[in-house]
Design a protein around this motif. Sequence first.
Motif, short mmCIF file in Angstrom:
data_model
loop_
_atom_site.label_atom_id
_atom_site.label_comp_id
_atom_site.label_asym_id
_atom_site.label_seq_id
_atom_site.Cartn_x
_atom_site.Cartn_y
_atom_site.Cartn_z
N ALA A 161 75.92 10.28 63.12
CA ALA A 161 75.39 11.54 63.67
C ALA A 161 76.26 12.08 64.79
N LEU A 162 77.10 11.23 65.37
CA LEU A 162 78.00 11.67 66.44
C LEU A 162 79.32 12.22 65.89
N TYR A 163 79.61 11.93 64.60
CA TYR A 163 80.88 12.36 64.01
C TYR A 163 80.71 13.38 62.89
N LEU A 164 79.58 13.32 62.18
CA LEU A 164 79.38 14.15 60.99
C LEU A 164 78.30 15.20 61.24
N THR A 165 78.18 16.14 60.30
CA THR A 165 77.15 17.17 60.41
C THR A 165 75.80 16.61 60.02
N LEU A 166 74.72 17.27 60.45
CA LEU A 166 73.37 16.85 60.09
C LEU A 166 73.15 16.97 58.58
N ASN A 167 73.84 17.91 57.92
CA ASN A 167 73.73 18.03 56.46
C ASN A 167 74.29 16.79 55.77
N LEU A 173 83.98 -1.27 62.35
CA LEU A 173 84.51 -0.61 61.15
C LEU A 173 84.03 0.84 61.07
N LEU A 174 82.77 1.07 61.44
CA LEU A 174 82.25 2.44 61.43
C LEU A 174 83.04 3.32 62.40
N TRP A 175 83.26 2.82 63.60
CA TRP A 175 84.03 3.59 64.58
C TRP A 175 85.44 3.87 64.06
N PHE A 176 86.07 2.85 63.48
CA PHE A 176 87.45 3.01 63.01
C PHE A 176 87.53 3.96 61.81
N MET A 177 86.58 3.84 60.89
CA MET A 177 86.62 4.67 59.67
C MET A 177 86.18 6.11 59.93
N LEU A 178 85.21 6.28 60.83
CA LEU A 178 84.74 7.64 61.13
C LEU A 178 85.63 8.34 62.16
N GLY A 179 86.21 7.55 63.07
CA GLY A 179 87.05 8.12 64.12
C GLY A 179 88.50 8.27 63.72
N PRO A 180 89.32 7.24 63.97
CA PRO A 180 90.76 7.35 63.67
C PRO A 180 91.09 7.70 62.22
N LEU A 181 90.36 7.08 61.24
CA LEU A 181 90.69 7.31 59.83
C LEU A 181 90.07 8.58 59.24
N HIS A 182 88.99 9.07 59.85
CA HIS A 182 88.31 10.28 59.36
C HIS A 182 87.88 10.15 57.89
N TRP A 183 87.28 9.04 57.52
CA TRP A 183 86.85 8.81 56.15
C TRP A 183 85.49 9.44 55.85
N GLY A 184 84.83 9.96 56.85
CA GLY A 184 83.57 10.64 56.61
C GLY A 184 82.49 9.71 56.06
N VAL A 215 79.52 4.24 54.03
CA VAL A 215 79.16 3.41 52.88
C VAL A 215 79.91 2.08 52.89
N LEU A 216 81.22 2.14 53.17
CA LEU A 216 82.07 0.95 53.01
C LEU A 216 81.98 -0.03 54.17
N ALA A 217 81.72 0.44 55.38
CA ALA A 217 81.73 -0.45 56.55
C ALA A 217 80.77 -1.62 56.36
N GLN A 218 79.55 -1.32 55.93
CA GLN A 218 78.55 -2.38 55.72
C GLN A 218 79.00 -3.36 54.66
N GLY A 219 79.48 -2.86 53.52
CA GLY A 219 79.86 -3.73 52.42
C GLY A 219 80.99 -4.66 52.76
N ILE A 220 82.01 -4.15 53.44
CA ILE A 220 83.16 -4.99 53.79
C ILE A 220 82.76 -6.10 54.75
N SER A 221 81.97 -5.77 55.77
CA SER A 221 81.59 -6.77 56.77
C SER A 221 80.75 -7.89 56.17
N GLN A 222 79.92 -7.57 55.19
CA GLN A 222 79.06 -8.58 54.57
C GLN A 222 79.78 -9.40 53.51
N LEU A 223 80.69 -8.76 52.78
CA LEU A 223 81.39 -9.45 51.70
C LEU A 223 82.29 -10.57 52.22
#
Length: 459
Positions: A275-281, A410-421, A426-434
């Motif tokens: 919610a701090l990086y993306l739109t409410l939509n 991972l969320l901070w890195f993917m949403l911030g520096p990488l801009h993966w939106g 979706v991926l941050a949770q899966g990678i950390s658990q796998l």
Amino acid sequence: MQPEGLVNIGKRDVYWNYLATFFQIGAGVILLPFILKMLPSETVGIWTIFQTVTSLAALLDFGFLQSFSRNVSYVFAGVRELKKTGVGSFDEDAKVNYGLLKATIVSMRRFYSRMALIVFVLLLIFGTLYFYRVLQSYNGDRQDVFIAWGVLICINSYNLYTLYYDALLLGKGCIRRSKQINIVGQSVYLLLAVVLIYAGFGLVAIVSAQLVSFLIRRTLSYKVFFTKDLKEKLSSATDLNSKEVFRVIIPNAVKVGLTQLGGFLVMKSAVFIGALYLTLNEIAEYGITIQVIGILSSLSMVFYQSYLPKLAECRVKCDLCRLKYLYIRSVVMLVIVFVVGGVAFIFLGDWALDLIGSETRFLPTSMLVVALFIALLEKNHALAAGFLVAKNEVPFFKASLLSGAATVLLLWFMLGPLHWGVWGMVLAQGISQLVYQNWKWPLVLIRELKGDELRGNNR
């Protein structure tokens, strides 16, 4: 004649659990089109954040619901005393130690009254400040949002204050009655919410209906558990030291709480950080997709959850064969629900949204498939962890915290520096658990169910 303390769960309890889960899902499915149709996409995004806040507030239970429920099951299975680790000796006739039960109830009341006060203060201060930040770009009625927020604070505080009712019903094995109460509460919630949404009350409609539903459910739960006979037995029971009971329950409860904190960071932090990086939509699209996946996840765990009190009794009795049977059946039901439900979601989800004319869409198919697979792996290892904790040991709390911390990074890195939106969410949770948890705890349980560890504990 069955001994008084023996936990008795049969097919009817499982059927009622399925019915209650279907009804809860049905209420959500019926209500969701009204929400999507009557509320703008930005408001749906706020509603998604509301749901995440509720999950965050539940963390202050800090694992005590599971621990209290499990120890209540031990009491009704006939244990003479509660232990910090492992299961205490039990009465062969499964007689209930009402003094021990009374002390456990007192300790629960004291704990949850304090936690409810903490939740109220935290949400009132820090939660309100957070919403001031989020609503800077909100184009809707902010007054409506803050009124709904005030009601939500009351809901979460009251729910936590009376949460021990759930522990008592589940611990005693009153699965059927508990689910019947949930059906009544969901019926009231659905009918009242639909009426108020059509009346134009927006978010206030949803949270007001939730408040009324909780009041009804808690009142019925109290009447079901605290029967006249039980009140008399508790009144005449020898007073034990409730503080000592609480000290016994604390160690594993804290470990479970840390596990839940890690689980929250893995499963829910994406909404707060996103919610701090993306739109409410975008948050709305992610939120309704995860909500439907959450419905599948709930359905997949119904069989396992129906037998939680039986798992505790199996640990007391060291019934290895029964544990194997319950685990295999639980895994089979888990996979069937995810496969059937997942295929239906992929092929019919967008069609359903078009049918109701929703402004909000589900995530694209590629993201949806990945999110479903991640959720399946998550529930599979959570299932194994549930069987492990039934023996009053919590070996996975450190791993859960590390996975949660890794997800946030991972969320901070993917949403911030990488801009993966949204892909980053979706991926941050899966990678950390796998990396660890997805395979570790199923493997540990499978090795244990071969019999070596359990037989070793009985020598």
